[in-house]
Design an enzyme around this catalytic site. Structure first.
Site, PDB file in Angstrom:
ATOM      1  N   LYS A  47      50.654  64.058  17.230  1.00  0.00           N
ATOM      2  CA  LYS A  47      49.976  64.323  15.957  1.00  0.00           C
ATOM      3  C   LYS A  47      50.066  63.065  15.110  1.00  0.00           C
ATOM      4  CE  LYS A  47      50.917  65.827  11.856  1.00  0.00           C
ATOM      5  NZ  LYS A  47      49.891  65.036  11.156  1.00  0.00           N
ATOM      6  N   GLU A  51      63.299  59.341  13.694  1.00  0.00           N
ATOM      7  CA  GLU A  51      63.302  57.975  13.160  1.00  0.00           C
ATOM      8  C   GLU A  51      62.871  58.086  11.713  1.00  0.00           C
ATOM      9  OE1 GLU A  51      64.354  55.364  14.635  1.00  0.00           O
ATOM     10  OE2 GLU A  51      64.262  55.767  16.779  1.00  0.00           O
ATOM     11  N   CYS A  77      59.491  50.819   7.889  1.00  0.00           N
ATOM     12  CA  CYS A  77      60.855  51.360   7.892  1.00  0.00           C
ATOM     13  C   CYS A  77      61.865  50.222   7.943  1.00  0.00           C
ATOM     14  CB  CYS A  77      61.034  52.292   9.071  1.00  0.00           C
ATOM     15  SG  CYS A  77      60.664  51.523  10.639  1.00  0.00           S
ATOM     16  N   GLU A 111      64.426  54.988  -1.145  1.00  0.00           N
ATOM     17  CA  GLU A 111      63.686  54.065  -0.284  1.00  0.00           C
ATOM     18  C   GLU A 111      62.408  53.657  -1.024  1.00  0.00           C
ATOM     19  OE1 GLU A 111      61.587  55.792   3.068  1.00  0.00           O
ATOM     20  OE2 GLU A 111      61.790  53.931   4.189  1.00  0.00           O
TER      21      GLU A 111
HETATM   22  P1  NAD Z   1      55.997  62.011   6.415  1.00  0.00           P
HETATM   23  O1  NAD Z   1      57.308  62.598   6.785  1.00  0.00           O
HETATM   24  O2  NAD Z   1      55.345  62.491   5.179  1.00  0.00           O
HETATM   25  O3  NAD Z   1      54.928  62.228   7.587  1.00  0.00           O
HETATM   26  C1  NAD Z   1      55.162  61.772   8.903  1.00  0.00           C
HETATM   27  C2  NAD Z   1      54.404  62.664   9.876  1.00  0.00           C
HETATM   28  O4  NAD Z   1      54.972  63.978   9.819  1.00  0.00           O
HETATM   29  C3  NAD Z   1      52.923  62.842   9.564  1.00  0.00           C
HETATM   30  O5  NAD Z   1      52.189  62.931  10.757  1.00  0.00           O
HETATM   31  C4  NAD Z   1      52.906  64.171   8.826  1.00  0.00           C
HETATM   32  O6  NAD Z   1      51.648  64.819   8.876  1.00  0.00           O
HETATM   33  C5  NAD Z   1      53.962  64.949   9.589  1.00  0.00           C
HETATM   34  N1  NAD Z   1      54.564  66.060   8.854  1.00  0.00           N
HETATM   35  C6  NAD Z   1      54.719  66.205   7.517  1.00  0.00           C
HETATM   36  N2  NAD Z   1      55.327  67.378   7.247  1.00  0.00           N
HETATM   37  C7  NAD Z   1      55.570  67.987   8.435  1.00  0.00           C
HETATM   38  C8  NAD Z   1      56.180  69.220   8.815  1.00  0.00           C
HETATM   39  N3  NAD Z   1      56.653  70.067   7.903  1.00  0.00           N
HETATM   40  N4  NAD Z   1      56.274  69.512  10.130  1.00  0.00           N
HETATM   41  C9  NAD Z   1      55.810  68.657  11.075  1.00  0.00           C
HETATM   42  N5  NAD Z   1      55.209  67.481  10.773  1.00  0.00           N
HETATM   43  C10 NAD Z   1      55.106  67.142   9.468  1.00  0.00           C
HETATM   44  O7  NAD Z   1      56.228  60.438   6.366  1.00  0.00           O
HETATM   45  P2  NAD Z   1      55.189  59.313   5.963  1.00  0.00           P
HETATM   46  O8  NAD Z   1      55.084  59.242   4.494  1.00  0.00           O
HETATM   47  O9  NAD Z   1      53.945  59.467   6.772  1.00  0.00           O
HETATM   48  O10 NAD Z   1      55.924  57.993   6.526  1.00  0.00           O
HETATM   49  C11 NAD Z   1      56.754  57.184   5.768  1.00  0.00           C
HETATM   50  C12 NAD Z   1      58.203  57.401   6.118  1.00  0.00           C
HETATM   51  O11 NAD Z   1      58.396  57.154   7.502  1.00  0.00           O
HETATM   52  C13 NAD Z   1      59.145  56.449   5.419  1.00  0.00           C
HETATM   53  O12 NAD Z   1      60.270  57.148   4.965  1.00  0.00           O
HETATM   54  C14 NAD Z   1      59.556  55.470   6.500  1.00  0.00           C
HETATM   55  O13 NAD Z   1      60.792  54.829   6.294  1.00  0.00           O
HETATM   56  C15 NAD Z   1      59.579  56.362   7.681  1.00  0.00           C
HETATM   57  N6  NAD Z   1      59.494  55.575   8.903  1.00  0.00           N
HETATM   58  C16 NAD Z   1      60.598  55.491   9.717  1.00  0.00           C
HETATM   59  C17 NAD Z   1      60.567  54.704  10.862  1.00  0.00           C
HETATM   60  C18 NAD Z   1      61.752  54.573  11.770  1.00  0.00           C
HETATM   61  O14 NAD Z   1      61.566  54.121  12.898  1.00  0.00           O
HETATM   62  N7  NAD Z   1      62.939  54.941  11.353  1.00  0.00           N
HETATM   63  C19 NAD Z   1      59.395  54.027  11.178  1.00  0.00           C
HETATM   64  C20 NAD Z   1      58.304  54.117  10.325  1.00  0.00           C
HETATM   65  C21 NAD Z   1      58.358  54.919   9.191  1.00  0.00           C
END
Ligand code: NAD
Length: 496
Positions: free
Chosen positions: A187, A262, A296, A397
């Site tokens: 997804k 992650e 990230c 963050e």
């Molecule tokens: P997010 O958690 O809002 O969304 C990430 C994904 O999860 C999207 O596809 C979203 O549609 C889905 N999602 C949201 N709610 C959900 C639920 N209840 N159940 C299942 N799926 C759900 O994050 P974002 O704003 O898209 O991304 C930014 C964040 O990602 C930052 O905190 C960043 O640090 C983190 N990040 C971490 C890494 C790592 O490797 N540690 C890498 C990149 C980004």
């Protein structure tokens, strides 16, 4: 293979991107679509199918059937996954410009950054094409018996991906899950599905049997939660926000799915008074402002020794002032917009809070004044000094182009402040003193520590595990650990 519906929208033709289920591009069960808009100017990029929980269930069913079929060896001829990943890698390279252009239009990053991300993805596919999980034969006390430890695939994997690096972050999940013999349903983030769907087309061309890879577009609350709770999903690999990760861990506990999380990071960089200042400035610049600060592994807090702080700030300010904001498709642009309005508002709030708590604004601190940029989500490169540790730029963050700079009086002070975060994803230290470097590397609470080494370009390496301490996550991706996180360990003991 008909991926697209041509339809008339506004004043020009656009493409409707569909779900990728069982090797075919299909409408969502409701036939609904939604729009993807360019963060640089608000223009319509394209429309995409709005997937539903029913679509997600169908994707898991297809993935489950494909996994069983391949596991039972009923494919004729049997698939050679290494070969398919290698061919897909070549196709990704051949289609770099189209994939990168689509990503820049939907995500906002510069075209050079998008191309770098596509190359990283191609390299990831190639790396996992050549990697196998490690099995072993173990001598046990009874010499008449033979013990064999094997790594078996987990089964159906749900891969949930954020918008900041849509292809690169999907790549680790997709490549390692398939290489380990699983099937996967991905997804993408709801705002960056287009480049991902194009990858589906390349895997069809590469000869991947249907059902092993599926893409369902749509929201996290509907499609995402169905994937996480579906009883046929055996593992969830999630990259995204820490709060979402906690919810996913709870949901996945229903049938004790394996999880890799992650999550967020607030990565500190420590610059000691004996550091190569120019190199540390470049690392900070690249680490903070790359991808408009939306990574990230980006640098998110700077701890500089007092003695060199004025010169460090002056040099960093001079370089950050030279960043050219603009549409990522323009060759002169060195930093694109923030990805979305909510993200822009969050960064603005974090900067305002930090200034209200007494910080000194050295650079930026708001939207650019240029009328050309007024329709996009642009935010100036921002530097603040004299920062209170409780301010939001430090305690949360920051996923945008704003950097707090904090002075410290020793390595102990720097390490203590660096560790005072709920996150533990990355950390970086700049010093020419080996003993200091070793101390910092040992004491910093982070999954990856960079010593006199750049964040940014190849912010991490495919061959080594990547992941977080503390609330930055659970498990590791990349490297052999990443591959093996998509396996179960089975011990078989053969008697005489
Ligand atoms: P997010 O958690 O809002 O969304 C990430 C994904 O999860 C999207 O596809 C979203 O549609 C889905 N999602 C949201 N709610 C959900 C639920 N209840 N159940 C299942 N799926 C759900 O994050 P974002 O704003 O898209 O991304 C930014 C964040 O990602 C930052 O905190 C960043 O640090 C983190 N990040 C971490 C890494 C790592 O490797 N540690 C890498 C990149 C980004």
């Amino acid at each position: 293979m008909n991926k697209r519906n041509w339809e008339f929208r506004e004043t020009f033709f656009v493409l409707t991107y569909k779900l990728f289920l069982n090797g075919e591009f299909v409408d969502s069960s409701t036939k609904e679509t939604y729009e993807i808009r360019n963060p640089a100017n608000g223009s319509l990029v394209d429309t995409v199918a709005r997937g539903t929980p029913e679509d997600a269930r169908a994707a898991v069913d297809f993935a489950y059937d494909a996994f069983k079929r391949e596991r039972q060896g009923s494919s004729a001829p049997p698939i050679n996954i290494s070969r398919i990943l290698q061919v897909a890698s070549d196709l990704v390279r051949q289609n770099e410009t189209e994939l990168a252009t689509t990503m820049t239009l939907e995500q906002g990053k510069t075209i050079a950054e998008s191309k770098g991300e596509i190359r990283f993805f191609a390299h990831t596919l190639e790396y996992y094409a050549g990697l196998k999980a490690r099995g072993s034969q173990v001598n046990i006390s009874d010499p008449s018996k033979l013990a064999v430890v094997e790594k078996e695939p987990v089964g159906v994997v749900a891969g949930i991906v954020p918008w900041n690096n849509p292809i690169l972050l999907m790549g680790a999940k997709l490549a390692s899950a398939l290489a380990a013999g699983n099937s996967i349903v991905i997804k993408p983030a709801s705002t960056t599905p287009l480049s991902t769907l194009k990858v589906g087309e390349l895997f069809v061309k590469a000869g991947l049997p249907k059902g092993l890879l599926n893409f369902v577009t749509g929201s996290g609350e509907t499609v995402g939660e169905e994937l996480v709770t579906n009883p046929k999903t055996r593992k969830v690999s999630f990259t995204g926000d820490t709060a979402t990760g906690k919810r996913i861990m709870q949901l996945a506990s229903s049938n004790l799915k394996r999880v890799t999380l992650e999550l967020g990071g607030s990565n500190p960089i420590i610059v000691a008074d004996d550091a190569d200042i120019d190199a540390a400035v470049n690392a900070t610049l690249n680490g903070r402002f790359r991808n408009c600060g939306q990574g990230c592994m980006c640098v998110k807090r700077t701890y500089v020794f007092e003695k060199i702080a004025p010169i460090f700030v002056e040099k960093l300010k001079s370089k950050a002032s030279a960043i050219v904001l603009g549409d990522g498709m323009k060759p002169e642009t060195t930093m694109g917009p923030v990805h979305s309005k909510p993200q822009l508002e969050k960064v603005s709030r974090q900067v305002s809070d930090t200034i209200e708590k007494g910080a000194n604004l050295v650079l930026g601190g708001g939207a650019p004044s240029s009328p050309e940029l007024s329709k996009g989500f642009f935010y100036l490169p921002t530097l603040v000094t004299d920062v209170d540790q409780t301010s939001k730029l430090v305690s949360e963050e920051c996923f945008g182009p704003a950097l707090p700079i904090i002075t410290v009086d020793s390595m102990d002070d720097a390490i203590e402040q660096a560790n005072s975060s709920i996150y533990g994803l990355g950390a970086s230290v700049w010093t020419k003193d080996l003993a200091r470097a070793k101390k910092a590397a040992r004491e910093l609470e982070a999954g990856t520590v960079l010593v006199n080494s750049l964040y940014g370009a190849g912010g991490w390496e495919i061959e080594v595990p990547m992941g977080g301490f503390k609330q930055s996550g659970v498990g590791r991706e990349y490297g052999i650990e990443g591959l093996e996180s998509y396996t179960e360990t089975k011990t078989t003991i053969y008697g005489s």
